[in-house]
Design a protein around this motif. Structure first.
Motif, PDB file in Angstrom:
ATOM      1  N   ALA A 307       0.831  -1.206   0.000  1.00  0.00           N
ATOM      2  CA  ALA A 307       0.000   0.000   0.000  1.00  0.00           C
ATOM      3  C   ALA A 307       0.864   1.253   0.000  1.00  0.00           C
ATOM      4  N   ALA A 308       1.983   1.225   0.741  1.00  0.00           N
ATOM      5  CA  ALA A 308       2.887   2.374   0.786  1.00  0.00           C
ATOM      6  C   ALA A 308       3.551   2.577  -0.579  1.00  0.00           C
ATOM      7  N   THR A 309       3.953   1.469  -1.223  1.00  0.00           N
ATOM      8  CA  THR A 309       4.584   1.555  -2.544  1.00  0.00           C
ATOM      9  C   THR A 309       3.597   2.122  -3.567  1.00  0.00           C
ATOM     10  N   ALA A 310       2.356   1.668  -3.497  1.00  0.00           N
ATOM     11  CA  ALA A 310       1.342   2.154  -4.435  1.00  0.00           C
ATOM     12  C   ALA A 310       1.075   3.636  -4.218  1.00  0.00           C
ATOM     13  N   ALA A 311       1.087   4.064  -2.958  1.00  0.00           N
ATOM     14  CA  ALA A 311       0.848   5.484  -2.665  1.00  0.00           C
ATOM     15  C   ALA A 311       1.972   6.342  -3.218  1.00  0.00           C
ATOM     16  N   ASP A 316       4.129   9.977  -7.462  1.00  0.00           N
ATOM     17  CA  ASP A 316       5.113  10.291  -8.508  1.00  0.00           C
ATOM     18  C   ASP A 316       4.432  10.626  -9.837  1.00  0.00           C
ATOM     19  N   LYS A 317       3.290  10.001 -10.108  1.00  0.00           N
ATOM     20  CA  LYS A 317       2.595  10.249 -11.379  1.00  0.00           C
ATOM     21  C   LYS A 317       2.047  11.673 -11.466  1.00  0.00           C
ATOM     22  N   VAL A 318       1.632  12.202 -10.323  1.00  0.00           N
ATOM     23  CA  VAL A 318       1.017  13.537 -10.363  1.00  0.00           C
ATOM     24  C   VAL A 318       2.004  14.651  -9.968  1.00  0.00           C
TER      25      VAL A 318
END
Length: 320
Positions: A307-311, A316-318
């Motif tokens: 969950a932390a990696t996905a966050a 990073d995308k935005v």
């Protein structure tokens, strides 16, 4: 204070009370003085037959009129005013009242504050140096006031209660038993009609409360039993996680049912906590950042890492 001293204090205060309340009924006098009617009548007989000025003849003994309907005093033998507190006694009472007023549900904060002001005023008049009681930091919430009223009046109570382990709020009707203080936190001990057993409800997790127009009816065994501290033990039906908590996050021990397992040399603590769902536990741990880490079970630790990696990836995308 031994029993003889306690009775002496009662007798010394009883005469000024009767002088200030002529014709008071025995039932009201007993309630005001915190006695049973039987004890009140025994004390009155002692006053009438044994107490007064030296000589103990007519005109020396305290003169009372005692009947089933009314009580009056005609001759006080000089016992016209109740005992005053010494400076140290007043200070002790003020500190106790302040502590009670700060614990939700135990007393009416306004009444406690009023008593503190009166004690300070009386002791100032006689030159005692009792400390000035501070203003209460927060007012009593409507929910706390409703709980206190329900306990005092033995009424059933409807509450909306937030369960931290389940991350959900439920509505339930309870039969109050008592207010207890555990680790500086106030709890309502009550028979929960939904669970059909005794439960402890932490005051700061009661979102709303309403006194119902029906008497509280906890089962007699629950009413007679002492507070069951095993209510704080982990529910064996729920999963348990072991966390490593840094000192900066120690405040979580005040808000979640946790058990400290070990304290490390760097000041951090290993602690266990039960929870109802991996999703809730993941959100809780992520909210503390690096100050709280999952040591076990590994499946929960992996879910938190994912969950932390996905966050981070989403950030990073935005990020411009």
């Amino acid at each position: 204070m031994n029993k003889v001293s306690e009775r002496m204090v009662r007798l010394l205060n009883m005469v000024p009370y009767l002088r200030a309340h002529p014709g008071v009924s025995p039932d009201k006098a007993a309630a005001d003085l915190g006695l049973s009617k039987k004890q009140l009548m025994a004390d009155l007989n002692s006053l009438f037959l044994d107490c007064g000025l030296p000589g103990h003849a007519g005109g020396d003994l305290i003169d009372l009129a005692i009947s089933e309907d009314a009580l009056s005093v005609y001759f006080t033998a000089g016992m016209d005013r109740p005992l005053r507190l010494t400076s140290s006694e007043a200070a002790a009472v003020l500190v106790t009242l302040q502590a009670l007023a700060e614990l939700p549900g135990l007393v009416d904060p306004a009444a406690a504050r009023s008593a503190m002001v009166k004690i300070e005023a009386v002791n100032t008049e006689v030159g005692s140096a009792a400390p000035t009681p501070p203003e209460p930091e927060t007012a009593e919430t409507p929910a706390v006031a409703a709980i206190r009223t329900a306990v005092q009046q033995h009424r059933a109570l409807a509450i909306d209660y937030y369960s931290a382990s389940r991350d959900a709020t439920s509505h339930r009707v309870v039969d109050p038993i008592r207010v207890v203080v555990i680790a500086s936190m106030s709890y309502l001990e009550a028979w929960c009609r939904t669970a059909e057993s005794v439960r402890l409800f932490r005051f700061d997790r009661v979102d709303s409360a309403a006194v119902l127009d029906e008497p509280a009816a906890p089962p007699d065994p629950a009413l007679r039993a002492a507070t069951d501290m095993s209510l704080f033990d982990a529910d064996p039906a729920l999963p348990s996680a072991t966390l490593l908590v840094e000192p900066s996050a120690f405040w979580m021990f005040d808000y979640h049912p946790m058990k400290v397992l070990a304290e490390r040399s760097d000041g951090s603590r290993e602690a266990s906590i039960t929870y109802a769902s991996d999703e809730w536990m993941t959100r809780l741990v992520l909210g503390f950042g690096s100050a709280v880490r999952v040591l076990a079970p590994e499946s929960l630790a992996a879910q938190v890492r994912d969950a932390a990696t996905a966050a981070v990836a989403a950030y990073d995308k935005v990020r411009p």
